[in-house]
Design an enzyme around this catalytic site. Structure first.
Site, PDB file in Angstrom:
ATOM      1  CD  GLU A   1      -2.752  -1.218   2.419  1.00 11.91           C
ATOM      2  OE1 GLU A   1      -3.795  -1.944   2.220  1.00 11.91           O
ATOM      3  OE2 GLU A   1      -2.613  -0.498   3.317  1.00 11.91           O
TER       4      GLU A   1
ATOM      5  CB  CYS B   1       2.677  -2.655  13.552  1.00 10.28           C
ATOM      6  SG  CYS B   1       3.000  -2.058  11.940  1.00 10.28           S
TER       7      CYS B   1
ATOM      8  CB  CYS C   1       2.774   7.328   3.885  1.00  8.96           C
ATOM      9  SG  CYS C   1       3.128   5.978   4.953  1.00  8.96           S
TER      10      CYS C   1
ATOM     11  CG  LEU D   1      12.167   5.425  22.149  1.00  7.01           C
ATOM     12  CD1 LEU D   1      13.624   4.692  21.922  1.00  7.01           C
ATOM     13  CD2 LEU D   1      12.510   7.011  22.690  1.00  7.01           C
TER      14      LEU D   1
ATOM     15  CB  CYS E   1       7.077  -5.667   8.602  1.00  5.56           C
ATOM     16  SG  CYS E   1       8.301  -4.997   9.759  1.00  5.56           S
TER      17      CYS E   1
ATOM     18  CB  SER F   1      10.144   5.942   9.900  1.00  2.00           C
ATOM     19  OG  SER F   1       9.581   5.238  11.154  1.00  2.00           O
TER      20      SER F   1
ATOM     21  CB  CYS G   1       0.740   5.219  11.910  1.00  2.00           C
ATOM     22  SG  CYS G   1       1.599   6.665  11.263  1.00  2.00           S
TER      23      CYS G   1
ATOM     24  CB  CYS H   1       5.710  -3.471  16.230  1.00  2.00           C
ATOM     25  SG  CYS H   1       7.519  -3.360  15.990  1.00  2.00           S
TER      26      CYS H   1
ATOM     27  N   GLY I   1       6.526  -2.446   6.161  1.00  2.00           N
ATOM     28  CA  GLY I   1       7.836  -2.849   6.245  1.00  2.00           C
ATOM     29  C   GLY I   1       8.916  -1.888   6.768  1.00  2.00           C
ATOM     30  CD  GLU I   2      13.023  -0.867  10.092  1.00  2.00           C
ATOM     31  OE1 GLU I   2      12.207  -0.546  10.544  1.00  2.00           O
ATOM     32  OE2 GLU I   2      14.109  -0.365   9.832  1.00  2.00           O
TER      33      GLU I   2
HETATM   34  N1  SAH Z   1       9.182   0.007  10.098  1.00  2.22           N
HETATM   35  C1  SAH Z   1       9.237   1.298  10.309  1.00  2.22           C
HETATM   36  C2  SAH Z   1       8.583   2.236   9.449  1.00  2.22           C
HETATM   37  C3  SAH Z   1       6.813   1.741   9.252  1.00  2.22           C
HETATM   38  S1  SAH Z   1       5.874   2.045  10.561  1.00  2.22           S
HETATM   39  C4  SAH Z   1       9.066   1.771  11.867  1.00  2.22           C
HETATM   40  O1  SAH Z   1       8.617   0.723  12.465  1.00  2.22           O
HETATM   41  O2  SAH Z   1       9.514   2.934  12.083  1.00  2.22           O
HETATM   42  C5  SAH Z   1       5.769   4.027  10.709  1.00  2.22           C
HETATM   43  C6  SAH Z   1       5.136   4.256  12.158  1.00  2.22           C
HETATM   44  O3  SAH Z   1       3.775   3.859  12.466  1.00  2.22           O
HETATM   45  C7  SAH Z   1       6.146   3.475  13.320  1.00  2.22           C
HETATM   46  O4  SAH Z   1       6.499   4.678  14.258  1.00  2.22           O
HETATM   47  C8  SAH Z   1       5.177   2.741  13.948  1.00  2.22           C
HETATM   48  O5  SAH Z   1       5.982   2.339  15.283  1.00  2.22           O
HETATM   49  C9  SAH Z   1       4.125   3.345  13.888  1.00  2.22           C
HETATM   50  N2  SAH Z   1       2.955   2.347  14.068  1.00  2.22           N
HETATM   51  C10 SAH Z   1       2.772   1.152  13.818  1.00  2.22           C
HETATM   52  N3  SAH Z   1       1.603   0.492  14.168  1.00  2.22           N
HETATM   53  C11 SAH Z   1       0.778   1.619  14.657  1.00  2.22           C
HETATM   54  C12 SAH Z   1      -0.515   1.613  15.257  1.00  2.22           C
HETATM   55  N4  SAH Z   1      -1.331   0.814  14.987  1.00  2.22           N
HETATM   56  N5  SAH Z   1      -0.819   3.009  15.556  1.00  2.22           N
HETATM   57  C13 SAH Z   1      -0.170   4.107  15.387  1.00  2.22           C
HETATM   58  N6  SAH Z   1       1.087   3.956  15.112  1.00  2.22           N
HETATM   59  C14 SAH Z   1       1.720   2.788  14.509  1.00  2.22           C
HETATM   60 FE1  SF4 Z   2       7.115  -2.770  13.610  1.00  2.00          FE
HETATM   61 FE2  SF4 Z   2       7.474  -0.860  11.595  1.00  2.00          FE
HETATM   62 FE3  SF4 Z   2       7.422  -3.469  10.985  1.00  2.00          FE
HETATM   63 FE4  SF4 Z   2       5.256  -2.436  11.763  1.00  2.00          FE
HETATM   64  S1  SF4 Z   2       6.252  -1.765  10.185  1.00  2.00           S
HETATM   65  S2  SF4 Z   2       6.054  -4.187  12.678  1.00  2.00           S
HETATM   66  S3  SF4 Z   2       5.854  -1.019  13.289  1.00  2.00           S
HETATM   67  S4  SF4 Z   2       8.823  -2.403  12.294  1.00  2.00           S
END
Ligand code: SAH
Ligand code: SF4
Length: 356
Positions: free
Chosen positions: A98, A126, A112, A225, A119, A201, A343, A123, A169-170
């Site tokens: 997406e 997410c 974005c 963080l 990924c 990010s 996000c 997390c 993705g990361e």
């Molecule tokens: N993988 C990278 C970039 C993609 S995620 C990363 O994790 O930084 C982009 C941002 O969205 C990150 O800060 C992530 O922690 C945040 N994020 C993920 N799931 C979320 C959610 N359900 N609500 C709000 N922010 C979220």
């Molecule tokens: Fe974590 Fe970013 Fe991967 Fe979502 S996209 S699982 S926030 S590293």
């Protein structure tokens, strides 16, 4: 002889030098690369037939041996306020990623984009993490997401101004392809997006942060963080066990020293979990001497995680404490929630829209 489709090169995967090698191998002069490049990245043609000033036999060769992109738009979803558009894009192997366009007041138009299908980091809050890892995107597959959005804006007389690599993705897990795409974005002879208008990010992959510090770039860095102690962070972000806070902040400190650039820390606020006054003080103590900025975002809902977003009072209390440590802190405007383009919501909704 024509190449079967699956052997065709995705032209967006090629650097300028690689494209030059290719067309010289076909017997054309190297200055033709500059012309093709302009058609690809300045005019952003979506069809070789629209190219005007190239020899017909070169166009024919391009058409038979390369693909002008591989992404298929299978769905476009608009938020009710019309300011956010989510594109579901199918890759040649059927994976779906997406990309999201966000319109802000004034001229800021932000894409974005995704760097992987799925990924591997997992997390807990997410949607992308919840679906697991399918594969890395190629440089061309990352670049084409931007082209699709930029083209759409230009058709409406607008211009893409910002790119955030915060989709699925990361980015630092797919480091080389991400960097190749970034070089395409900033190319003054191509898309020509200002480096400071691009943000990568990362969840905090330490080797990636160290490599990124060595790139001669002005592109911005954001670090997710979400917690200020290892115990709490590992519960949200499993990879924290591999790169605990000491190592992560050591790498960030070195990055700031080496580049002289301010970093952003992202903090998804989950009610009664990481939004307590105690957490805010811990964060303040952790970051008070770093050249940084904290961006909080109330949790966006996903199917497999039952945490709740912090309400406005809790957000204000949290940011007030962080601010008292002299750390600039902003609350990210939640965008596209009604189309699950906020996000961490990417993908979950797509399964629903493409199945139903
Ligand atoms: N993988 C990278 C970039 C993609 S995620 C990363 O994790 O930084 C982009 C941002 O969205 C990150 O800060 C992530 O922690 C945040 N994020 C993920 N799931 C979320 C959610 N359900 N609500 C709000 N922010 C979220
Ligand atoms: Fe974590 Fe970013 Fe991967 Fe979502 S996209 S699982 S926030 S590293």
């Amino acid at each position: 002889m024509d190449n079967p489709e699956n052997q065709q090169i995705n032209i967006y995967d090629l650097t300028h030098a690689e494209l030059t090698t290719l067309i010289e191998a076909w017997g054309f002069e190297r200055y033709r690369t500059d012309q093709i490049w302009r058609w690809l990245y300045q005019h952003k043609v979506d069809d070789y037939g629209k190219i005007g000033n190239l020899p017909a036999d070169l166009i024919k060769r391009l058409d038979s041996e390369t693909r002008l992109g591989v992404l298929e738009i299978i769905d476009t979803i608009h938020s009710t306020d019309g300011e956010t558009k989510k594109f579901a894009l199918r890759l040649p192997d059927g994976q779906i990623v997406e990309a999201v366009l966000m319109r802000y007041e004034g001229v800021r138009r932000t894409a974005c984009i995704s760097t992987q299908a799925g990924c591997a980091i997992g997390c807990v809050f997410c949607a992308t993490g919840q679906m697991g890892f399918a594969r890395h995107l190629s440089p061309g597959e990352i670049v084409e997401q931007v082209l699709i959005i930029a083209r759409m804006l230009e058709d409406q007389g607008e211009r893409l101004s910002n790119i955030v690599l915060m989709g699925m993705g990361e980015p630092f897990h797919n480091y080389d392809n991400t960097m190749a795409a970034i070089h395409r974005f900033i190319d003054p002879d191509g898309l020509n997006i200002g480096q400071r208008h691009i943000t990568v990010s990362t969840v905090g992959l330490v080797p990636g942060i160290r490599r990124f510090a060595d790139e001669d770039l002005q592109v911005r860095l954001a670090i997710s963080l979400h917690a200020a102690s290892d115990e709490e962070r590992s519960a949200l972000i499993p990879v924290n066990r591999r790169y605990p806070l000491d190592d992560l902040l050591g790498a960030v400190r070195d990055y700031i020293e080496q580049t002289g650039r301010r970093v952003t820390f992202e903090w998804t606020l989950i009610a009664h979990q990481n939004d307590t006054p105690e957490q805010a003080h811990k964060l303040g103590r952790l970051l008070h001497d770093l050249m940084c900025h904290v961006n909080v975002i109330p949790l966006n809902p996903t199917d497999s995680y039952d945490g709740n977003p912090s309400d406005n009072n809790r957000v204000a209390a949290f940011t007030g404490i962080v601010d008292s440590y002299g750390i600039p802190v902003t609350v990210r405007v939640r965008r596209g929630i009604d189309v699950s383009a906020g996000c961490g919501q990417l993908k979950a909704a797509i399964i629903k829209t493409s199945e139903g």
